[in-house]
Motif scaffolding. Structure first.
Motif, PDB file in Angstrom:
ATOM      1  N   PHE A   1     -19.318 -62.355  18.239  1.00  0.00           N
ATOM      2  CA  PHE A   1     -20.149 -63.425  18.773  1.00  0.00           C
ATOM      3  C   PHE A   1     -19.573 -64.819  18.567  1.00  0.00           C
ATOM      4  CE2 PHE A   1     -22.924 -59.860  17.558  1.00  0.00           C
ATOM      5  CZ  PHE A   1     -23.299 -59.486  18.844  1.00  0.00           C
ATOM      6  N   SER A   2     -18.369 -64.897  18.018  1.00  0.00           N
ATOM      7  CA  SER A   2     -17.718 -66.202  17.826  1.00  0.00           C
ATOM      8  C   SER A   2     -16.203 -65.999  17.910  1.00  0.00           C
ATOM      9  CB  SER A   2     -18.108 -66.793  16.468  1.00  0.00           C
ATOM     10  OG  SER A   2     -17.671 -65.952  15.425  1.00  0.00           O
ATOM     11  N   ALA A   3     -15.479 -67.091  17.796  1.00  0.00           N
ATOM     12  CA  ALA A   3     -14.017 -67.006  17.845  1.00  0.00           C
ATOM     13  C   ALA A   3     -13.522 -66.168  16.665  1.00  0.00           C
ATOM     14  CB  ALA A   3     -13.416 -68.395  17.779  1.00  0.00           C
ATOM     15  N   ASP A   4     -12.434 -65.430  16.896  1.00  0.00           N
ATOM     16  CA  ASP A   4     -11.847 -64.627  15.823  1.00  0.00           C
ATOM     17  C   ASP A   4     -11.380 -65.547  14.699  1.00  0.00           C
ATOM     18  OD1 ASP A   4     -12.339 -62.564  17.539  1.00  0.00           O
ATOM     19  OD2 ASP A   4     -10.242 -62.099  17.950  1.00  0.00           O
ATOM     20  N   ASP A   5     -11.510 -65.055  13.464  1.00  0.00           N
ATOM     21  CA  ASP A   5     -11.159 -65.855  12.292  1.00  0.00           C
ATOM     22  C   ASP A   5      -9.721 -65.595  11.863  1.00  0.00           C
ATOM     23  OD1 ASP A   5     -13.822 -66.835  12.028  1.00  0.00           O
ATOM     24  OD2 ASP A   5     -14.392 -64.958  11.033  1.00  0.00           O
ATOM     25  N   PHE A   6      -9.044 -66.665  11.460  1.00  0.00           N
ATOM     26  CA  PHE A   6      -7.704 -66.574  10.887  1.00  0.00           C
ATOM     27  C   PHE A   6      -7.840 -66.079   9.452  1.00  0.00           C
ATOM     28  CE2 PHE A   6      -4.384 -68.643   8.319  1.00  0.00           C
ATOM     29  CZ  PHE A   6      -3.257 -68.155   8.944  1.00  0.00           C
ATOM     30  N   VAL A   7      -7.116 -65.008   9.109  1.00  0.00           N
ATOM     31  CA  VAL A   7      -7.154 -64.453   7.757  1.00  0.00           C
ATOM     32  C   VAL A   7      -5.947 -64.923   6.960  1.00  0.00           C
ATOM     33  CG1 VAL A   7      -7.145 -62.329   6.392  1.00  0.00           C
ATOM     34  CG2 VAL A   7      -8.460 -62.439   8.519  1.00  0.00           C
ATOM     35  N   GLY A   8      -4.771 -64.836   7.561  1.00  0.00           N
ATOM     36  CA  GLY A   8      -3.553 -65.232   6.878  1.00  0.00           C
ATOM     37  C   GLY A   8      -2.347 -64.904   7.728  1.00  0.00           C
ATOM     38  N   GLU A   9      -1.169 -65.274   7.222  1.00  0.00           N
ATOM     39  CA  GLU A   9       0.053 -65.028   7.976  1.00  0.00           C
ATOM     40  C   GLU A   9       1.198 -64.721   7.035  1.00  0.00           C
ATOM     41  OE1 GLU A   9       0.869 -68.552  10.236  1.00  0.00           O
ATOM     42  OE2 GLU A   9       0.766 -69.828   8.474  1.00  0.00           O
ATOM     43  N   ALA A  10       2.229 -64.109   7.609  1.00  0.00           N
ATOM     44  CA  ALA A  10       3.442 -63.803   6.859  1.00  0.00           C
ATOM     45  C   ALA A  10       4.631 -63.988   7.789  1.00  0.00           C
ATOM     46  CB  ALA A  10       3.408 -62.368   6.335  1.00  0.00           C
ATOM     47  N   ASN A  11       5.700 -64.527   7.257  1.00  0.00           N
ATOM     48  CA  ASN A  11       6.956 -64.668   7.995  1.00  0.00           C
ATOM     49  C   ASN A  11       7.988 -63.770   7.317  1.00  0.00           C
ATOM     50  OD1 ASN A  11       6.273 -66.618  10.018  1.00  0.00           O
ATOM     51  ND2 ASN A  11       6.145 -68.116   8.373  1.00  0.00           N
ATOM     52  N   ILE A  12       8.657 -62.951   8.124  1.00  0.00           N
ATOM     53  CA  ILE A  12       9.636 -62.011   7.590  1.00  0.00           C
ATOM     54  C   ILE A  12      11.008 -62.372   8.127  1.00  0.00           C
ATOM     55  CG2 ILE A  12      10.330 -59.588   7.500  1.00  0.00           C
ATOM     56  CD1 ILE A  12       7.373 -58.865   7.948  1.00  0.00           C
TER      57      ILE A  12
ATOM     58  N   VAL B   1      -0.249 -65.547   3.370  1.00  0.00           N
ATOM     59  CA  VAL B   1      -0.734 -66.843   2.892  1.00  0.00           C
ATOM     60  C   VAL B   1      -1.676 -67.449   3.931  1.00  0.00           C
ATOM     61  CG1 VAL B   1       1.299 -67.305   1.467  1.00  0.00           C
ATOM     62  CG2 VAL B   1       1.259 -68.089   3.839  1.00  0.00           C
ATOM     63  N   ASN B   2      -2.544 -68.363   3.478  1.00  0.00           N
ATOM     64  CA  ASN B   2      -3.439 -69.059   4.404  1.00  0.00           C
ATOM     65  C   ASN B   2      -2.790 -70.357   4.879  1.00  0.00           C
ATOM     66  OD1 ASN B   2      -3.710 -70.852   2.271  1.00  0.00           O
ATOM     67  ND2 ASN B   2      -5.832 -70.323   1.829  1.00  0.00           N
ATOM     68  N   GLN B   3      -3.563 -71.213   5.568  1.00  0.00           N
ATOM     69  CA  GLN B   3      -2.999 -72.465   6.090  1.00  0.00           C
ATOM     70  C   GLN B   3      -2.435 -73.355   4.979  1.00  0.00           C
ATOM     71  OE1 GLN B   3      -6.149 -71.390   7.174  1.00  0.00           O
ATOM     72  NE2 GLN B   3      -6.437 -71.996   9.295  1.00  0.00           N
ATOM     73  N   ASP B   4      -3.023 -73.269   3.788  1.00  0.00           N
ATOM     74  CA  ASP B   4      -2.569 -74.093   2.665  1.00  0.00           C
ATOM     75  C   ASP B   4      -1.461 -73.423   1.859  1.00  0.00           C
ATOM     76  OD1 ASP B   4      -4.524 -75.989   3.356  1.00  0.00           O
ATOM     77  OD2 ASP B   4      -6.041 -74.902   2.168  1.00  0.00           O
ATOM     78  N   LYS B   5      -0.892 -72.335   2.408  1.00  0.00           N
ATOM     79  CA  LYS B   5       0.191 -71.573   1.770  1.00  0.00           C
ATOM     80  C   LYS B   5      -0.252 -70.934   0.450  1.00  0.00           C
ATOM     81  CE  LYS B   5       2.951 -72.648   5.075  1.00  0.00           C
ATOM     82  NZ  LYS B   5       2.765 -71.803   6.235  1.00  0.00           N
TER      83      LYS B   5
END
Length: 155
Positions: free
Chosen positions: A77-88, A107-111
Motif C-alpha cells: 500500500f506504499s512505496a517499497d522500503d530501502f533496507v540496505g545495499e552492498a557493493n561487491i 549497509v544503510n544510507q549512512d553506511k
C-alpha cells in the motif's frame, strides 16, 4: 578489461533490519551491473533472514568493477522500503574465475552495518578474438565464399 559472462548466485541474507512494524518484511534484491539491472523474487514472510537461491546472468562488455545489490522491502500500500545495499568488487572473480558463496556486509544510507547478504560469483571469459586473417572471412582459400566449389567452369 575482461569480456564474458558473469553468473551471480543470490543465496540468502541474515540480520537485515526488519523495518515492517506489524509483519515480517518481504525482501527482494535489485542487482545492478552498470546499465543492466535484474530483480530477484520477493520472498514473503521470511523477515530479516530471507533465502532466494536464484541465479542471474550478466554480460560483461565494458569497464565494470563492481556489482551493486540493493535490498528492498515490498509494500502493498506504499512505496517499497530501502533496507540496505552492498557493493561487491568483481576484480577477484575476474582473476579467480569463481568465488564460492560469500557473505558481504549490507549497509544503510549512512553506511551503518545492517546485516549481510551471501552471494556466489562465476565469470566465464569470452574466447579471445584474433585480429589476424582467420575466422569466418579469412584464413584458408576456402574461407573466401567457397570459390573452389563454384559452378563456374573455364571453356
Amino acid at each position: 578489461m575482461p569480456l564474458g559472462t558473469l553468473e551471480v548466485l543470490l543465496v540468502d541474507a541474515k540480520g537485515l533490519d526488519n523495518n515492517d512494524f506489524l509483519a515480517d518484511m518481504d525482501p527482494y534484491v535489485l542487482l545492478t551491473l552498470r546499465t543492466q539491472e535484474k530483480k530477484s523474487n520477493v520472498v514473503s514472510g521470511q523477515g530479516s533472514a530471507p533465502e532466494w537461491n536464484e541465479t542471474f546472468v550478466f554480460s560483461v562488455s565494458d569497464d565494470v568493477s563492481e556489482l551493486h545489490l540493493k535490498i528492498m522491502d515490498k509494500d502493498n500500500f506504499s512505496a517499497d522500503d530501502f533496507v540496505g545495499e552492498a557493493n561487491i568488487s568483481l576484480e577477484p572473480v575476474f582473476t579467480e574465475g569463481s568465488i564460492p558463496p560469500t557473505a558481504y556486509n549490507v549497509v544503510n544510507q549512512d553506511k551503518e552495518y545492517r546485516g549481510e547478504i551471501k552471494v556466489g560469483l562465476r565469470f566465464t571469459p569470452e574466447p579471445e578474438q584474433n585480429d589476424g586473417p582467420s575466422g569466418e572471412y579469412g584464413g584458408s582459400e576456402e574461407g573466401y565464399g567457397g570459390w573452389k566449389q563454384s559452378s563456374y567452369a573455364e571453356e
